[in-house]
Enzyme design. Sequence first.
Site, PDB file in Angstrom:
ATOM      1  N   ASP A   1       0.769  -1.341  -0.065  1.00 28.13           N
ATOM      2  CA  ASP A   1       0.185  -0.076  -0.066  1.00 28.13           C
ATOM      3  C   ASP A   1       0.872   1.168  -0.072  1.00 28.13           C
ATOM      4  O   ASP A   1       0.319   2.453   0.360  1.00 28.13           O
ATOM      5  CB  ASP A   1      -0.924   0.123   1.231  1.00 28.13           C
ATOM      6  CG  ASP A   1      -1.961  -1.235   1.258  1.00 28.13           C
ATOM      7  OD1 ASP A   1      -2.055  -1.695   0.029  1.00 28.13           O
ATOM      8  OD2 ASP A   1      -2.548  -1.330   2.171  1.00 28.13           O
TER       9      ASP A   1
ATOM     10  N   GLU B   1      -7.548  -3.290  -3.590  1.00 23.24           N
ATOM     11  CA  GLU B   1      -8.921  -3.126  -3.048  1.00 23.24           C
ATOM     12  C   GLU B   1      -9.349  -1.773  -3.551  1.00 23.24           C
ATOM     13  O   GLU B   1     -10.708  -1.564  -3.701  1.00 23.24           O
ATOM     14  CB  GLU B   1      -8.836  -3.287  -1.624  1.00 23.24           C
ATOM     15  CG  GLU B   1     -10.085  -3.290  -0.864  1.00 23.24           C
ATOM     16  CD  GLU B   1      -9.948  -3.531   0.693  1.00 23.24           C
ATOM     17  OE1 GLU B   1     -10.731  -4.454   1.329  1.00 23.24           O
ATOM     18  OE2 GLU B   1      -8.762  -3.206   1.225  1.00 23.24           O
TER      19      GLU B   1
ATOM     20  N   GLU C   1      -8.105   5.278  -3.916  1.00 22.01           N
ATOM     21  CA  GLU C   1      -6.785   5.529  -3.360  1.00 22.01           C
ATOM     22  C   GLU C   1      -5.567   5.473  -4.412  1.00 22.01           C
ATOM     23  O   GLU C   1      -4.587   6.078  -4.376  1.00 22.01           O
ATOM     24  CB  GLU C   1      -6.507   4.924  -2.118  1.00 22.01           C
ATOM     25  CG  GLU C   1      -7.417   5.375  -1.069  1.00 22.01           C
ATOM     26  CD  GLU C   1      -7.145   4.377   0.044  1.00 22.01           C
ATOM     27  OE1 GLU C   1      -7.098   5.299   1.422  1.00 22.01           O
ATOM     28  OE2 GLU C   1      -7.505   3.063   0.091  1.00 22.01           O
TER      29      GLU C   1
END
Length: 851
Positions: free
Chosen positions: A599, A674, A678
């Site tokens: 991430d 996911e 973002e």
Amino acid sequence: MASKWKAAAVLTWILAADTVQGLPQPLGTVAEEILEQTTTHESKAFKTQYPPSNQRLLISEAKPVYRLALDNIGHPAQLPFPTLDIDSAVDGIGGLVTPPESTATTDKAAVPVPTDGGVPTGPDGQPGNPSDMNQQDVFQPVATGAVPANIESRHDHPVENQHANSTDPIETNKFYAGFFLGSQTNATFTQPYSLAWSKGGGTLKSFGMSVSHLDPNVLAFGPKNHKIPGDPVEYYINPVGLQHIVLSAGELDNSSVLHTEEPKAFSAHAILKRSPSSNQQIKFPVVQGMGYVTGLYNDLQPIIETGVFFRKVVSAGSPKPGIFKYQVALEDDTHWVVYVSPDDGKDPDLKLVSKSTLHGPRGFIGTIQVAKNPAGSAGEKFYDNSAGAYAVAGHVGGSVTGDVGTYSLSWTKAGKHAHDTPLIMFALPHHLQSFDRNTTSRATSVHLRSTTKGNATAVIGENWTMAEPNLPVDIGFAPWSPHQGSVHGLSEAAQHKILQVAPHELKQDIETQSDLDSMYYSGKALSKFATLVYTVNQLGNNAEIANDAFQKLKKSFARFVSNKQQYPLAYDGVWKGVVSTAGYKGDLNTDFGNTAYNDHHFHYGYFIQAAAVIGALDSNWLAENKEWVNMLVRDAGNSVENDAYFPFSRGFDWYNGHSWAKGLFESFDGKDQESTSEDTMFAYAIKMWGQTTGDASMEARGNLMLGILRRSLDNYFLMQDNNTNQPPNFIGNKVTGILFENKVDHTTYFGNNLEYIQGIHMLPLMPHSPFTRQREFVRQEWNAMFSPNASTPAAKVKGGWKGVLYANLALLDPKASWEFFAQDDFDYSWIDGGATRTWYLAFAAGLGGSP
């Protein structure tokens, strides 16, 4: 014992161009020429002694067990924002602030209201005008030096590097990680093929490299979700462990080892050795989109195996001098072609020794290429034409002129006939949509299904050129819409309401909310307050009431630049990147796996966006902070391949058209992502940081990434009713949920509520959101999920997700969104910890929602 057979020697052989019925699309111009210019020769067919059977072996088990559970490693069940009680987080409640009579201000931290449609001014005080860009290279270096001195260097990363051989920075989030992580047996998804080291497993007990490709008929689907119109299935998954073709050798056994060399953004070399010290090996150049799976043999006896069983093997002559071709029909009704290119030019005389095994000569040196052919004789023409050449590395280039971005994917090739043989590579649907005319002419009739992105199409040539028009070059920090552009001037009523609400949120404890044990949550807090300060300063035209919060914001940001946060950053000298030290304490899952490179584009994107706002409001701030912010850009989205400190484009995959979030965690189903929103947030952040700092290349790169993301999300993740790339019984979910390389699961890592699953693809709602989330998609999703008559009406959703849903509604019905956030009895529990009511009001107003 199997009978011996061989084909008649044919020096030059090319299969006749038979008519192929029912092809999905017509051939391109160049592809047609390949078919027309070939010469017809006869081949000699030899059937195996195993005649076609009524039974079709697809999977070794009669009732295969598919791995349906999520791979939770590296993704703890945490919400994407911390729970925040806003009333206890403020020093006091501010009252009504009357809008100033004049919008002029003398505060040195304020930026004059832009006059160019909402594009913020640069650090030199001059309005930016990115549309003036002319062939701006998007891959110029961000920086070239070492990380700041206060970032400690460490060489004790919790994930040891045992199998990736490189002194260069190693790509941590790419498609081939299954070769060097954990058991080394997880699949690598090149698209459309999947490769995995058999390592003695499966029914064959082989130690070779397994190649598989799956058609739609073998997909496994989850149960139907009756809460969603159309009752879509909850997930679909590609079976694993199918070994269509295995490239192996007689000498490989349990002492064999697999190493990964030259791990780059688009490619790696998987080296399968007889033993750690042996020179006997098979090298597999593994490249995204490769047309063949190619094994380079050195002094081994080739063995070609199948777990599906051979139905028929045909020795089909030589399409080119020194290349020997075999046609293979498997018992699952699929057809493959095999090309053997011995270095000595001698016929390899492959021998069938069982229904699952072909043997080649001992001491073989040369290449073996295998490809699946769904297009009959026409398909074989294309494969024959490119046999003897294979890709070994990929490269990307790109530029922006005005609001049009152009990028190219190109490949370095090798092989016996590489100098005069074009490559054949597979393109995904979003590539085909943006191909220029020349590249389109080289598309063929060969189509193979990818695992999670629809059909891939074979294209002839070493390079593709793609164009993305209408890039969002005019998006700034203010609300933006496709029809109005950047809207900086809000109505008097909207300004009044914003300045009425803002003091309540400006008095939150910025330092405490951003001083967390998580880079993710801390970054979200800094971004939230930066956006709040900008909203009051520029959209509310009142720098004075935002000034105190602005100073606290800069002080809070300084904690991270000084590396004095709860878990400081460290430079990891093993894999080479900047990571949180939280995972060094024993739990790699801490902070969503940041230490293991999960991430990073999510986490660091929030910091970069916050820095862009701060620097635009106070250009003096840039000098002391630019190096640190650029370090984050280089880690998560580096722009060059020759940086000694960071790999190229860690997160964003220029082939797939989006980022992958999973880092150094072994994953049964490959990489995954996911939160598409973002992902776009990172692209938006570097666009704005580039604009603030005057880095035209970075700004252009962010614009181009947004254009590519808009297209790829529309094709694969944000599914409108007419989507053709996801299974028809799945598109009713509207979003993919978590898209892996091998499966798609309509869920999240932290819960199954619809507002979670859909909402994680919405937040954060920022100026770029109307660009990447198309209005028609938003309309279909809202009507299916959150309208008053849907199964999960937004009005009944609890907590911060309610605010996310109504902020997203501004993309469709800005007036309804405005009315929700402007209501007098507003409950602040509806605002998540990473957002503000003030910005949501400005966002809805800018899209046309205010009175």
